[in-house]
Design an enzyme around this catalytic site. Structure first.
Site, mmCIF file in Angstrom:
data_model
loop_
_atom_site.group_PDB
_atom_site.id
_atom_site.type_symbol
_atom_site.label_atom_id
_atom_site.label_comp_id
_atom_site.label_asym_id
_atom_site.label_seq_id
_atom_site.Cartn_x
_atom_site.Cartn_y
_atom_site.Cartn_z
ATOM 1 N N LYS A 105 0.857 -1.191 0.000
ATOM 2 C CA LYS A 105 0.000 0.000 0.000
ATOM 3 C C LYS A 105 0.892 1.241 0.000
ATOM 4 O O LYS A 105 1.946 1.250 0.654
ATOM 5 C CB LYS A 105 -0.879 -0.032 1.252
ATOM 6 C CG LYS A 105 -1.916 1.079 1.344
ATOM 7 C CD LYS A 105 -2.774 0.883 2.593
ATOM 8 C CE LYS A 105 -3.828 1.958 2.758
ATOM 9 N NZ LYS A 105 -4.636 1.760 3.982
ATOM 10 N N SER B 32 -9.573 1.535 2.983
ATOM 11 C CA SER B 32 -8.726 2.320 2.118
ATOM 12 C C SER B 32 -7.642 1.483 1.426
ATOM 13 O O SER B 32 -7.009 1.975 0.500
ATOM 14 C CB SER B 32 -8.058 3.435 2.929
ATOM 15 O OG SER B 32 -7.150 2.888 3.860
ATOM 16 N N SER C 93 -9.998 -0.682 7.097
ATOM 17 C CA SER C 93 -9.286 -0.508 5.827
ATOM 18 C C SER C 93 -8.641 -1.770 5.249
ATOM 19 O O SER C 93 -8.227 -1.770 4.094
ATOM 20 C CB SER C 93 -8.208 0.571 5.958
ATOM 21 O OG SER C 93 -8.805 1.840 5.917
HETATM 22 C C1 LIG Z 1 -1.504 4.259 6.497
HETATM 23 O O1 LIG Z 1 -1.273 3.266 7.408
HETATM 24 C C2 LIG Z 1 -1.963 3.291 8.626
HETATM 25 C C3 LIG Z 1 -1.584 2.081 9.393
HETATM 26 O O2 LIG Z 1 -0.363 2.224 10.000
HETATM 27 C C4 LIG Z 1 -3.392 3.276 8.312
HETATM 28 O O3 LIG Z 1 -4.130 3.092 9.471
HETATM 29 C C5 LIG Z 1 -3.702 4.542 7.644
HETATM 30 O O4 LIG Z 1 -5.041 4.503 7.334
HETATM 31 C C6 LIG Z 1 -2.876 4.767 6.411
HETATM 32 N N1 LIG Z 1 -2.747 6.172 6.170
HETATM 33 C C7 LIG Z 1 -2.765 6.724 4.982
HETATM 34 C C8 LIG Z 1 -2.578 8.168 4.945
HETATM 35 O O5 LIG Z 1 -2.953 6.078 3.964
#
Ligand SMILES: *[C@@H]1O[C@H](CO)[C@@H](O)[C@H](O)[C@H]1NC(C)=O
Ligand SMILES: *[C@@H]1O[C@H](CO)[C@@H](O)[C@H](O)[C@H]1NC(C)=O
Ligand SMILES: *[C@@H]1O[C@H](CO)[C@@H](O)[C@H](O)[C@H]1NC(C)=O
Ligand SMILES: *[C@@H]1O[C@H](CO)[C@@H](O)[C@H](O)[C@H]1NC(C)=O
Ligand SMILES: *[C@@H]1O[C@H](CO)[C@@H](O)[C@H](O)[C@H]1NC(C)=O
Length: 506
Positions: A109, A190, A214
């Site tokens: 990701k 996400s 997510s």
């Molecule tokens: C990135 O990673 C964190 C988990 O460490 C997650 O909870 C978060 O939603 C993510 N943040 C972004 C900005 O994508």
């Protein structure tokens, strides 16, 4: 206009699909679609496949499918070089002496830092050109295990934490990610790109992250397996943060055994997330997690909680759990469930808004170079480039609300305290009093229950709705209960074998 354009894309897509099939036939290449890590390792050992061929296969698939699916933001320019290196290592080492992930391509990701040619941007143009100080802790572990970083997966920009109206799976850098089962359906977020990409065989395995839903939600919607580990089990060092209280990094893969193999590689101490990973390391079983991929163990107590089950008919829709030896405890209720599911009432929103500003500012300050150094500068960037970033359409009201917070004050302390009390008197009490191993729910509705307590959850493909969109079943448990959840999820997967590869319906 819009409809016509997507129709044109679709027919192009159908054509290239056919072309690819005949190409594979004439080359007599091993088909790696739907291959598990074990299949791939067997093929490596029997000299039927090299990591270079595997990476070439995925790069072709990305070229072919990604213009429509948009699950991948960036491909690693060094992927073929890394594959050659892995192939050389295979020749030099004894068979069986290498890790299960050796030579296996993985997608990360885009909020997980890599110190290589790839950008780490959370999908945002504001972070393009930023330079991270080092690999994320989980990436260091993956490289040590010999995995090949194939690229970065798309995501809901800033993990859906910028705006309330931006659609799931959309980011300024990645565009709109598509559900490979039904292209017009929600891919959820996400970690959408991670789920889309493994579902459509653009990569072998992937990592996602979860603050609240997510991993669980996109895994369910895209017909794959997602593990949201206990908070702290996997290090968050080098991951763009929302909240250290709730953030967690976990695998998104096509099978439970693949997800568990990746989990084994990424758990444990992370120097840049020392406190949380040290505390949670007590949960890591000696010998790792793959020992819990056992079939006998489907005889477990489940709770089917009608307060949180979104599809009431879980047993008839998915599987007769009782027939498979499970003891079902039905009609249980998590105390204050309606408060827990409403982030305004529970205090989750209050806590996250303040935590995001603090943690993001500290992440941005630590970058070696960056066009933005604070949340305030990200907001200003979005205002300046509002056309590119679709700010006018989607806004940034969550960012603005977060920027308006002022550290952890009385309201935030009260909010986190309330979350702890809701967890203790809710999920924890229910599980302990009824001696339950897992809470079973359809879909991702249970996500906030697991999120606010730092609890683990595993989603497994379970069914398809009338349009063909996958539905996942989620097994949640108390902190550190991954071994039990893995046994149950694996038992469910093997009893149902519900996953079918996507057919890209319009
Ligand atoms: C990135 O990673 C964190 C988990 O460490 C997650 O909870 C978060 O939603 C993510 N943040 C972004 C900005 O994508
Ligand atoms: C990273 O972003 C830069 C633009 O800042 C771009 O030129 C480069 O190609 C990107 N890297 C990769 C691997 O896509
Ligand atoms: C359960 O599912 C069956 C078959 O799909 C349906 O006929 C029945 O009405 C459902 N029951 C409830 C309570 O939703
Ligand atoms: C959550 O609670 C707030 C405050 O009571 C209320 O205004 C809002 O409508 C609730 N949201 C949902 C989705 O029920
Ligand atoms: C904690 O939660 C329980 C269960 O809802 C409630 O009865 C109790 O009043 C709460 N404690 C405080 C101090 O808010």
């Amino acid at each position: 206009m819009q409809a016509q354009r997507s129709l044109a894309l679709l027919s192009l897509f159908a054509f290239s699909f056919l072309a690819w099939h005949s190409q594979i036939d004439t080359c007599n290449a091993l088909s790696v679609r739907e291959a598990t890590i074990q299949d791939l390792q067997n093929a490596f050992q029997q000299n039927q496949l090299t990591s270079r061929q595997l990476v070439e296969f995925y790069l072709n698939e990305i070229k072919r499918l990604n213009p429509i699916l948009k699950g991948v933001i960036e491909v690693n320019p060094d992927a073929l070089y890394l594959a050659d290196k892995a192939d050389q290592e295979k020749k030099a080492k004894q068979p069986g002496s290498l890790s299960w992930l050796h030579g296996i391509p993985i997608l990360l990701k885009d909020n997980i830092s890599t110190k290589d040619k790839l950008n780490t941007t959370g999908g945002s143009l504001a972070l393009l050109g930023s330079v991270v100080p080092r690999d994320a802790g989980v990436v260091t572990k993956l490289r040590k295990a010999g995995a090949i970083i194939l690229g970065k997966a798309s995501l809901s920009e800033w993990a859906n934490f910028r705006s309330l109206t931006a659609p799931s799976g959309w980011s300024a850098r990645g565009g709109q990610g598509k559900n490979p089962y039904v292209l017009s359906a929600d891919p959820c977020g996400s970690s959408s790109g991670s789920a889309i990409s493994v579902a459509s065989n653009m990569v072998a395995v992937s990592l996602g992250t979860e603050t609240d839903g997510s991993i669980i939600c996109p895994s369910g919607f895209n017909g794959v397996v997602g593990i949201k580990p206990t908070v702290g089990l996997t290090g968050r060092g080098g991951v763009i943060p929302i909240s250290p209280r709730q953030d967690t990094v976990g695998p998104i893969c096509r099978t439970v055994s693949d997800a568990v193999t990746v989990l084994d590689a990424i758990v444990g101490f992370d120097y840049n997330d020392a406190q949380a990973t040290r505390i949670a390391s007590k949960y890591i079983p000696y010998g790792g997690y793959t020992q819990f991929l056992k079939l006998y163990s489907f005889c477990y107590s489940f709770s089917i909680d009608h307060q949180t089950v979104l599809i009431q008919n879980t047993t008839t829709t998915f599987l007769n759990f009782r027939q498979h030896g499970a003891i079902l405890v039905d009609n249980l209720e998590i105390a204050n469930i309606n408060t827990i599911l409403n982030s305004t009432l529970s205090g989750e929103a209050t806590a996250l808004l303040a935590e995001f500003k603090i943690s993001l500012n500290s992440y941005l300050k630590e970058l070696t170079a960056s066009p933005v150094r604070s949340l305030a500068e990200v907001i200003a960037f979005n205002q300046k480039f509002s056309d590119v970033e679709m700010i006018k359409e989607f806004g940034q009201e969550i960012f603005l609300a977060s920027e308006a917070t002022n550290g952890i004050g009385t309201a935030e302390k009260k909010a986190t305290w309330n979350l702890e009390n809701l967890t203790r008197s809710g999920f924890e009490k229910l599980m302990i009093q009824n001696k339950l191993h897992a809470l079973v729910t359809a879909g991702a509705g249970v996500a906030p229950v697991l999120a606010i307590g730092g609890f683990p959850g595993i989603t497994v493909p379970a069914a398809y709705d009338s349009k063909g969109v996958p539905i996942g079943i989620c097994f949640g448990g108390l902190r550190g209960s991954e071994p039990k959840l893995i046994e149950i999820a694996y038992g469910f997967e093997q009893a149902t074998k519900s996953r079918k590869p996507p057919t890209f319906l319009p």
